[in-house]
Write a protein that holds these residues in place. Structure first.
Motif, mmCIF file in Angstrom:
data_model
loop_
_atom_site.group_PDB
_atom_site.id
_atom_site.type_symbol
_atom_site.label_atom_id
_atom_site.label_comp_id
_atom_site.label_asym_id
_atom_site.label_seq_id
_atom_site.Cartn_x
_atom_site.Cartn_y
_atom_site.Cartn_z
ATOM 1 N N ASP A 11 -8.010 3.457 -11.322
ATOM 2 C CA ASP A 11 -9.020 2.483 -11.733
ATOM 3 C C ASP A 11 -10.082 2.277 -10.654
ATOM 4 N N ALA A 12 -10.755 1.149 -10.718
ATOM 5 C CA ALA A 12 -11.902 0.909 -9.842
ATOM 6 C C ALA A 12 -11.504 0.805 -8.378
ATOM 7 N N TYR A 13 -10.230 0.568 -8.092
ATOM 8 C CA TYR A 13 -9.773 0.397 -6.716
ATOM 9 C C TYR A 13 -9.251 1.697 -6.103
ATOM 10 N N ARG A 14 -9.419 2.813 -6.817
ATOM 11 C CA ARG A 14 -8.907 4.092 -6.326
ATOM 12 C C ARG A 14 -9.411 4.363 -4.898
ATOM 13 N N GLY A 15 -8.491 4.729 -4.012
ATOM 14 C CA GLY A 15 -8.847 5.055 -2.646
ATOM 15 C C GLY A 15 -8.882 3.872 -1.699
ATOM 16 N N LYS A 16 -8.803 2.657 -2.231
ATOM 17 C CA LYS A 16 -8.790 1.467 -1.380
ATOM 18 C C LYS A 16 -7.348 1.103 -1.031
ATOM 19 N N PRO A 17 -7.153 0.412 0.089
ATOM 20 C CA PRO A 17 -5.773 0.098 0.499
ATOM 21 C C PRO A 17 -5.131 -0.938 -0.410
ATOM 22 N N ASN A 18 -3.868 -0.704 -0.737
ATOM 23 C CA ASN A 18 -3.102 -1.737 -1.426
ATOM 24 C C ASN A 18 -2.860 -2.861 -0.422
ATOM 25 N N PRO A 19 -3.245 -4.094 -0.753
ATOM 26 C CA PRO A 19 -3.189 -5.150 0.248
ATOM 27 C C PRO A 19 -1.812 -5.784 0.444
ATOM 28 N N HIS A 20 -0.838 -5.461 -0.408
ATOM 29 C CA HIS A 20 0.437 -6.191 -0.413
ATOM 30 C C HIS A 20 1.438 -5.593 0.573
ATOM 31 N N ALA A 21 1.003 -5.408 1.804
ATOM 32 C CA ALA A 21 1.815 -4.687 2.785
ATOM 33 C C ALA A 21 3.068 -5.438 3.170
ATOM 34 N N TRP A 22 3.071 -6.768 3.031
ATOM 35 C CA TRP A 22 4.249 -7.560 3.410
ATOM 36 C C TRP A 22 5.451 -7.300 2.514
ATOM 37 N N MET A 23 5.252 -6.637 1.370
ATOM 38 C CA MET A 23 6.378 -6.348 0.498
ATOM 39 C C MET A 23 7.280 -5.245 1.053
ATOM 40 N N SER A 24 6.909 -4.664 2.175
ATOM 41 C CA SER A 24 7.787 -3.775 2.933
ATOM 42 C C SER A 24 8.345 -4.539 4.115
ATOM 43 N N PRO A 25 9.661 -4.726 4.200
ATOM 44 C CA PRO A 25 10.220 -5.379 5.388
ATOM 45 C C PRO A 25 9.842 -4.685 6.692
ATOM 46 N N LYS A 26 9.711 -3.360 6.656
ATOM 47 C CA LYS A 26 9.293 -2.644 7.864
ATOM 48 C C LYS A 26 7.899 -3.087 8.290
ATOM 49 N N ASN A 27 7.004 -3.252 7.331
ATOM 50 C CA ASN A 27 5.674 -3.765 7.655
ATOM 51 C C ASN A 27 5.748 -5.210 8.136
ATOM 52 N N ALA A 28 6.675 -5.975 7.573
ATOM 53 C CA ALA A 28 6.807 -7.383 7.976
ATOM 54 C C ALA A 28 7.085 -7.498 9.464
ATOM 55 N N LEU A 29 7.779 -6.519 10.036
ATOM 56 C CA LEU A 29 8.023 -6.537 11.475
ATOM 57 C C LEU A 29 6.722 -6.432 12.261
ATOM 58 N N ILE A 30 5.748 -5.706 11.717
ATOM 59 C CA ILE A 30 4.436 -5.603 12.356
ATOM 60 C C ILE A 30 3.696 -6.926 12.225
ATOM 61 N N TYR A 31 3.784 -7.559 11.061
ATOM 62 C CA TYR A 31 3.200 -8.889 10.896
ATOM 63 C C TYR A 31 3.745 -9.836 11.967
#
Length: 301
Positions: free
Chosen positions: A120-140
């Motif tokens: 759709d219109a957001y193709r190629g843009k970053p998915n913003p919901h990075a906190w839904m990965s616990p591994k990413n949550a460690l970076i937060y």
């Protein structure tokens, strides 16, 4: 210094608004604002009792297109720092900070490798919901820790210890979710949702993903084309259950379930916590509640 009970800290965290400013004045502590409740919960775990943490948006709010109020700006002017997600999540944040003036902000997704949206219109843009990965949550958590040490160097020992403890709790939840979701049969390892907010979770735990829209649509319903595409996928893959998020209407996905011969498996939480009496008052409980709903919906519980 006047003692403020812990339940008032939690009220300020979850309710935002003037309570955060009044609490900051009463306790003579620096106030940190976050753009939504999940970041507030993470930040409070790192801050402990040294800082006031207040969410601008309230429990259950739709955060992508939030309409901030004059009182939000007034309250923010008393803050020492604002924490935001970035990755184009808070479409209102640039305007907010422009009107606010000189309050520093920190973007908590710095250092995270984004998963890009593919449709759709957001193709190629970053998915913003990075906190839904616990591994990413460690970076937060690490970004929060560094921001707080810079804001309040005298509290570094507290922030470092709290961040270590909270990171260990996140790792424990990650291990539990990995074990639980691995129990799904191979032909049921698919997550179908309204918003494509689970790309990081499905990547981490080896699930395929289908959704009506990539980022919350203005109408929150899904177009006929989007609905048909998901119906076709559910039928073709014989996916037994579909889900929707707590901050958008479920009618579109209920239509998918009916026409595809699947179950509506329930509501998942992504963008917002509940208040203390609700199902997901903390980020860690949100992750576990979603896993439980997915497992139950797909018939393994």
């Amino acid at each position: 210094m006047k003692f403020i009970p812990q339940h008032l800290l939690l009220t300020a965290l979850l309710c935002g608004g003037t309570g955060g400013t009044a609490l900051a004045q009463a306790q003579d502590k620096k106030t940190v604002l976050t753009t939504f409740t999940i970041l507030a919960d993470m930040a409070q775990n790192v801050a402990g009792d040294r800082l006031n943490v207040v969410s601008i948006t309230k429990p259950g709010a739709e955060i992508h297109g939030y309409q901030f109020t004059p009182s939000d700006l007034v309250n923010a002017r008393g803050a020492s720092l604002i924490l935001n997600n970035g990755l184009n999540l808070e479409r209102w944040f640039e305007k907010f900070t422009r009107q606010l003036g000189r309050v520093p902000s920190v973007t908590l997704t710095e250092g995270i490798t984004p998963v890009n949206i593919t449709s759709d219109a957001y193709r190629g843009k970053p998915n913003p919901h990075a906190w839904m990965s616990p591994k990413n949550a460690l970076i937060y958590v690490e970004n929060i820790r560094k921001a707080f040490v810079k804001l309040d160097p005298a509290g570094a020992k507290t922030f470092n210890a709290n961040a270590r403890k909270y990171s260990d709790q996140i790792r424990a939840v990650d291990t539990r979710l990995r074990t639980q979701l691995a129990s799904l049969p191979k032909n049921q390892r698919a997550l179908v949702t309204c918003e494509g907010a689970f790309s990081y979770l499905t990547r981490d735990y080896g699930l395929s993903e289908h959704y009506l829209w990539p980022v919350n649509a203005e109408e929150g319903q899904g177009t006929p084309r989007q609905i048909k595409a998901v119906i076709d996928a559910v039928r073709a893959e014989k996916i037994p259950a579909v889900f929707c998020e707590s901050t958008v209407p479920t009618r579109g996905m209920e239509q998918v379930a009916k026409e595809a011969g699947a179950r509506f498996g329930g509501v998942l939480y992504v963008d917002s916590l509940t208040d203390a009496r609700g199902a997901v008052p903390t980020y860690l409980k949100l992750l576990q509640k979603d896993a439980d709903t997915i497992l139950k919906g797909l018939g393994t519980r």
